[in-house]
Structure formats: C-alpha cells, structure tokens
Scaffold this motif. Structure first.
Motif, PDB file in Angstrom:
ATOM      1  N   MET A 209       0.830  -1.202   0.000  1.00 24.49           N
ATOM      2  CA  MET A 209       0.000   0.000   0.000  1.00 24.49           C
ATOM      3  C   MET A 209       0.860   1.246   0.000  1.00 24.49           C
ATOM      4  N   GLU A 210       0.315   2.283  -0.595  1.00 24.59           N
ATOM      5  CA  GLU A 210       0.987   3.583  -0.533  1.00 24.59           C
ATOM      6  C   GLU A 210      -0.038   4.684  -0.752  1.00 24.59           C
ATOM      7  N   GLY A 211       0.011   5.699   0.068  1.00 17.40           N
ATOM      8  CA  GLY A 211      -0.896   6.837  -0.080  1.00 17.40           C
ATOM      9  C   GLY A 211      -2.362   6.457  -0.040  1.00 17.40           C
ATOM     10  N   GLY A 212      -2.698   5.453   0.735  1.00 17.40           N
ATOM     11  CA  GLY A 212      -4.094   5.042   0.857  1.00 17.40           C
ATOM     12  C   GLY A 212      -4.599   4.218  -0.308  1.00 17.40           C
ATOM     13  N   LYS A 213      -3.673   3.829  -1.198  1.00 25.52           N
ATOM     14  CA  LYS A 213      -4.081   3.019  -2.360  1.00 25.52           C
ATOM     15  C   LYS A 213      -3.363   1.683  -2.329  1.00 25.52           C
ATOM     16  N   MET A 214      -4.026   0.690  -2.877  1.00 26.60           N
ATOM     17  CA  MET A 214      -3.400  -0.621  -2.979  1.00 26.60           C
ATOM     18  C   MET A 214      -2.542  -0.619  -4.232  1.00 26.60           C
ATOM     19  N   ARG A 215      -1.221  -0.739  -4.046  1.00 25.10           N
ATOM     20  CA  ARG A 215      -0.319  -0.690  -5.201  1.00 25.10           C
ATOM     21  C   ARG A 215      -0.085  -2.058  -5.806  1.00 25.10           C
ATOM     22  N   LEU A 216      -0.131  -3.074  -4.970  1.00 27.18           N
ATOM     23  CA  LEU A 216       0.217  -4.396  -5.485  1.00 27.18           C
ATOM     24  C   LEU A 216      -0.393  -5.473  -4.589  1.00 27.18           C
ATOM     25  N   THR A 217      -0.955  -6.471  -5.209  1.00 27.11           N
ATOM     26  CA  THR A 217      -1.364  -7.659  -4.443  1.00 27.11           C
ATOM     27  C   THR A 217      -0.858  -8.866  -5.215  1.00 27.11           C
ATOM     28  N   GLY A 218      -0.421  -9.855  -4.505  1.00 29.22           N
ATOM     29  CA  GLY A 218       0.038 -11.043  -5.223  1.00 29.22           C
ATOM     30  C   GLY A 218       0.792 -11.979  -4.317  1.00 29.22           C
ATOM     31  N   SER A 219       1.139 -13.129  -4.888  1.00 30.41           N
ATOM     32  CA  SER A 219       1.866 -14.090  -4.056  1.00 30.41           C
ATOM     33  C   SER A 219       3.354 -13.738  -4.108  1.00 30.41           C
ATOM     34  N   ILE A 220       4.034 -13.998  -3.020  1.00 35.72           N
ATOM     35  CA  ILE A 220       5.450 -13.647  -2.939  1.00 35.72           C
ATOM     36  C   ILE A 220       6.244 -14.455  -3.958  1.00 35.72           C
ATOM     37  N   SER A 221       5.861 -15.694  -4.155  1.00 31.49           N
ATOM     38  CA  SER A 221       6.620 -16.520  -5.117  1.00 31.49           C
ATOM     39  C   SER A 221       6.528 -15.922  -6.519  1.00 31.49           C
ATOM     40  N   ASP A 222       5.361 -15.382  -6.880  1.00 29.00           N
ATOM     41  CA  ASP A 222       5.234 -14.747  -8.205  1.00 29.00           C
ATOM     42  C   ASP A 222       6.094 -13.489  -8.287  1.00 29.00           C
TER      43      ASP A 222
END
Lengths: 309, 295
Positions: A209-222
């Motif tokens: 997250m940054e600035g109240g927005k979701m910047r990235l979601t995903g699995s760590i392996s990916d």
C-alpha cells in the motif's frame, strides 16, 4: 469455495477532508498475508476497518464472511490482534491479565485461566507467568502480546510489527513461534511489518500500500520469481567491463549487480537462454563462473512498486 | 486440549453469555480491594455503621426510656425541639459518612482507573476485543460507584435496618422514606463523581495530575463559592462547590432541606451536578473513542 478471509470492496475511508483509503479492492483467501507500505500508507486505517473500529465512508470490509461495519464487536471475538506498542493491564500478573482478556471474549472464568496458562507456556513465558508484565524485557513483552492475541482462540491473527526492537535471537524465536502458529495450528495470519525479510519468511501473499491506495497484491513466489526471463551472470575477475560492453553490443540490456562481476542480463522481447550467454562469453574469451535465472527479492519488488508510481 | 499440543485444533469449550463489561467490573472491584487504603476506608465506614447499629439497639431496646431522659435533659438545657431519630438525623449521619469517604476514595481508587490503562496502553488491548468504549466505561464506573456506595450507602442502610428492627412500630413512619432517599441521593452523587474523576483522568492521562486537579477543584471550589457568594450576594454561586452540592442533593432528595436560606437553589444545584455528569460523560466517550482507533 469458502468465503475469503478478507474481502475489501471499494473501501473508502475519510477523516474529514483527508482520505485515508481510496476505494481499496483486495481479497485474501487465507494462509498468510504480509501488509507492506511506508508510514502513512493507510495500513493502520485498513486494520481498523477490518476490526470494525472505523466506519468506512463507502465500500465494505468483509472478514471471515462477516461485514466488519455491522458486526465489528462480534468479529473481534474471532480475531487476534497484536499491537505494535506495548499493551498490558497494569497491576496484573501476566497470567491474570490474559485470563481477564479471555473472559472479555466470552471464556468462562476457569477456562480463561487455563487458557492463559497454556498460551503463556506456548510462547515460552511459563516460568514468568506470575510476574507483572511491566517487569518484562522487550522480548518477553513481545511474546506476551503474541500470547494475548492468541488467548481467546482466534481464527485470524493480525500482528503489527511483531519483531520490533528484538535482538537477533529473540527475533528468530518470535518468527519460529509465528511459523508454528500458522503451520501447526492453521491460523490465518496478517502481518504488518517493515522488515521485508520477516514477511518473505512468513507470508505467502503480500499487499503493498501507498498513499491510501493498494499498489500491489500477489503471491510472494510470483513477485520474486524470474524477472521477465532475465539471467544473473557472474564472470571471472577483471572481465566485468568487457562483458558489459559485449552484452550491450549483442542487444541485451545488462545491469551491473553488486561488485562489478555480476550482471542481470535481459532482453526486452524474449527469455534469455543460457546458451546465448555462453556463446557470448566464448566469443569474447571470457570465463563464466555462474549463470542462473535472475530473481527479485521482495525488497526489489517493493521498491519497484513504490518508485514506479 | 492444550494449545501447545501438536494435535490442538480449536477451543471447543463453552462460551459465556455475560456482557463484556462484567469481567471488567469484577476485575476493577478486585483491583480496588487489593489496595490497602481502599480496604481500610471501606472497613472503617462499615465498622462505624456497625457501631451505630449497636447504639441503635442499645437506645431502643436496652434503654427504651432514652427519649424521655434526653428530653428532660433538653428541657433543663432550654432546648425547644423534641428529640427524634428521624430523617434529619439520617441526613446528618449521611454527611458524616459521605464527606470522609468521597475525596479519599477518589484519590486512592478512582484517579487511575482509566489513566493507568492509558499509561500502559491497556485500552488498545481492550478495544481490539469485543468490548465497546461504552461497555468499558460502564464496567469501570460501576466498580467505582460500587466502592463509593459500599462505604456510604452500606453503613447507612445497616443503621436504618437496626433502627427499624429495634424501635417501636410507630417509629417506622418517621424513617419510612429514608432508604429510598439515601439510595437515590448517594447513587446520583456517586455516578456524577465517578464520571467526573475519570473524565479528569482521561484529560490529564496521569493519575498524579488527576489527584492534584481533583483536590484543587474539590477544596478550592468551596473557597471560591464562599468568596463569590460574599461578593455578589447570590446564593446560587455556592453551587460551584461540590461539597455544598453534595449536601443540597442529599437534603433535597431526603426532603430534609432546612428552612434557613444559606444554600443555592436545589434546581441550580441539580443542573450543575447533572451538567458535570453529562460533560464528563462526553469527555470520556470522546477520549475513549479516540483510543479505540488502534495503532
């Protein structure tokens, strides 16, 4: 398919004119999740929304299939939260304080006391359970907070910077405990931490997250998998600059990585094969000491996301 | 099965249906009782009450002619009023129990009920659990009110029961309205006082400062009330004194307000006391709601 552990749908939170969360959408199906972001990213607001302590301006936060806004109090019975700061009940011994917290969550008095003894043993504070928490060391306090998060038998565990202020030995111990909780006891974990190594070790997924927005979601392996078919190449001494020039001349993008002997070689359009690297080295009479797929660390991915915006 | 056991899955025992503030109330009562001085104050009040019970028994049963005897002594001394153990005497007794207890209990017990939780950040541990700020406040306040009532209402009711049980049947008419009056008066005062002390502690976030401010308000308020009354000749100025207000509330509810005009209008006093209670409640709820925003 069972309901996701956390489902955020257009979660918007405003404090007056300040927007803390800008319509966040994310789903956590279960397992272990790392919550990453610089200070002020909105992690705490998200946590409060998930615990039902903040009323969203718009959108919903569903946790364990329950709307956090409508049933926040009931939901907190099923969530274990370990705060970043010290939090204990003054004047109580460790075991009495935990039993008291378990009673608040609906445990009968005797069961609450048994449970308090049990979790204190689990986190390695069995011998110290009759001491007042105010006399505990930093490491012991962190483990006490973990015990407090576990005492009422939650289904999901929220840990906020659990290794803060710990020496390496205590940190390893804490990480080991968390690993046991998630693997042996099957609790779902949400870990907010600035220590990316901790997240990388304990979590399967991340939300950045940054600035109240979701910047990235995903699995760590990916996220940390081979980056766009690139190769990490290490060559023999004194041939670094020559290899760099040769690779660039052959149409590869070549980034120096580390001491000048290691390079990340990639091509914009295709996967770089090991044969190509060997041929390049052979034609310039260079010695390659290692060649492997280039992987990003979680830190690389995190910084890439933040700097890329 | 123990959590640390490898085969552990979930807690399958019963879940209590008690409200979340109940454990908080019992824990707060235990915390108060673990304080030596709180125990002493409570015991001293109860022992005083027991002593007065014995006195009531002696007067009513052992020396049943005590009224005539005292009246004769009174006549010899030129007293005009008849000697009666009625509501006025109970009002006097009430003040005897209330004044020595209110301030010490507030200073020794109420001052850090919430401020200690703020210091150790216990509020964060509480509000991450199924307890709302209102429930938290209810548990803490009821415990404080419980101690205040145990040290004031407890002995008063003991004395009344002893008086009622040992006196003649017609004496009941003189004291019939006493229990309800003292219960209402003391409950009102205890609730307002408990909210007020806790509100000060939320504002100061320190037990020491709470005590200092409370002493200043309690004692300085009385001095200021007298000064302002003398300057303005307005009796309502006396209502800024908590001690004065406690007396007027008790006297008014027990219907024993004396004829002399040296107290503020009861309406003004009740408005001031209710105002203190309401503002304290608002301060507390605001402060606790902020603390419930974890992190």
């Amino acid at each position: 398919m069972s309901a996701p552990i956390i489902a955020l749908d257009g979660l918007l939170v405003r404090y007056g004119k300040f927007t803390a969360l800008h319509g966040v959408d994310a789903i956590f199906q279960g397992g272990s999740l790392g919550l990453l972001g610089p200070n002020g990213a909105g992690k705490s607001t998200m946590l409060r929304s998930i615990l039902g302590l903040v009323r969203p301006t718009a959108g919903t936060a569903q946790v364990l299939g329950v709307d956090a806004r409508k049933s926040g109090t009931e939901l907190r019975r099923r969530i274990g939260y370990m705060p970043e700061r010290d939090a204990f009940i003054g004047g109580f011994s460790a075991v009495r304080g935990l039993a008291h917290l378990a009673e608040i969550c609906g445990f009968p008095k005797d069961d609450a006391m048994l449970r308090a003894h049990d979790v204190l043993h689990f986190v390695g504070l069995g011998e110290e359970r009759y001491r007042e928490v105010s006399t505990f060391s930093t490491g012991m306090r962190q483990r006490y907070k973990l015990a407090a998060a576990l005492v009422h038998d939650p289904e999901v565990l929220f840990l906020d910077e659990p290794t803060n202020g710990l020496d390496p030995q205590s940190r390893a111990r804490m990480l080991g405990l968390i690993e046991r909780i998630t693997k042996d006891h099957g609790l779902h974990l949400v870990l907010a931490s600035h220590l990316l190594h901790d997240v990388e070790r304990l979590c399967q997924e991340v939300w950045v997250m940054e600035g109240g927005k979701m910047r990235l979601t995903g699995s760590i392996s990916d996220l940390t998998a081979a980056a766009r078919g690139a190769r990490r190449v290490t060559i023999a001494n004194d041939q670094g600059s020559a290899f760099h020039a040769a690779a660039e001349a052959a149409g590869f993008a070549c980034a120096i990585d580390g001491d000048g002997r290691s390079f990340v070689v990639h091509h914009e359009d295709r996967v770089v094969g090991p044969d190509e690297i060997f041929q390049l080295a052979q034609s310039h009479q260079m010695v390659i000491t290692s060649i492997r797929p280039a992987a990003r660390s979680l830190e690389d991915a995190f910084l890439e996301v933040l700097e890329g915006e | 099965m123990a959590f640390r056991a490898a085969e552990y899955e979930r807690y399958t025992g019963p879940r209590s249906k008690r409200p979340a503030w109940w454990p908080l109330l019992t824990a707060t009562l235990q915390r108060g009782w673990s304080s030596r001085w709180v125990r002493r104050i409570t015991w001293i009040s109860l022992i005083q009450g027991f002593g007065l019970c014995v006195l009531a028994y002696v007067l009513n049963d052992v020396v049943p002619t005590w009224r005539e005897l005292t009246e004769r002594v009174g006549e010899m001394a030129g007293a005009e009023d008849e000697i009666k153990l009625d509501g006025r005497v109970y009002l006097w007794l009430l003040n005897m129990f209330v004044y020595p207890v209110l301030l010490p209990l507030a200073l020794l017990f109420g001052y850090d009920l919430i401020s200690k939780d703020l210091e150790t950040n216990a509020t964060e541990a509480y509000f991450a659990r199924p307890i709302t700020p209102a429930s938290y406040l209810l548990g803490r306040t009821l415990a404080f009110v419980g101690f205040l009532l145990a040290a004031t209402l407890g002995p008063m009711l003991m004395v009344w029961l002893a008086d009622y049980a040992t006196s003649e049947a017609e004496h009941f008419q003189e004291i019939a309205k006493v229990p309800l009056g003292i219960t209402l008066a003391l409950s009102f005062i205890a609730v307002v006082l408990a909210l007020f002390v806790q509100a000060v502690s939320v504002l100061t976030k320190s037990g020491t400062w709470t005590n200092l401010i409370f002493v200043v308000i309690f004692l300085f308020g009385s001095a200021m009330a007298s000064i302002l009354y003398n300057m303005t000749d307005n009796l309502d100025m006396l209502s800024i004194s908590l001690l004065h207000n406690v007396y007027v509330v008790c006297a008014y509810i027990m219907d024993e307000l004396p004829q002399r005009q040296d107290y503020a209008d009861p309406g003004v006093v009740f408005t001031v006391m209710s105002g203190i209670g309401i503002v304290s409640l608002m301060v507390l709820m605001r402060g606790l709601r902020r603390r419930s925003m974890l992190g």
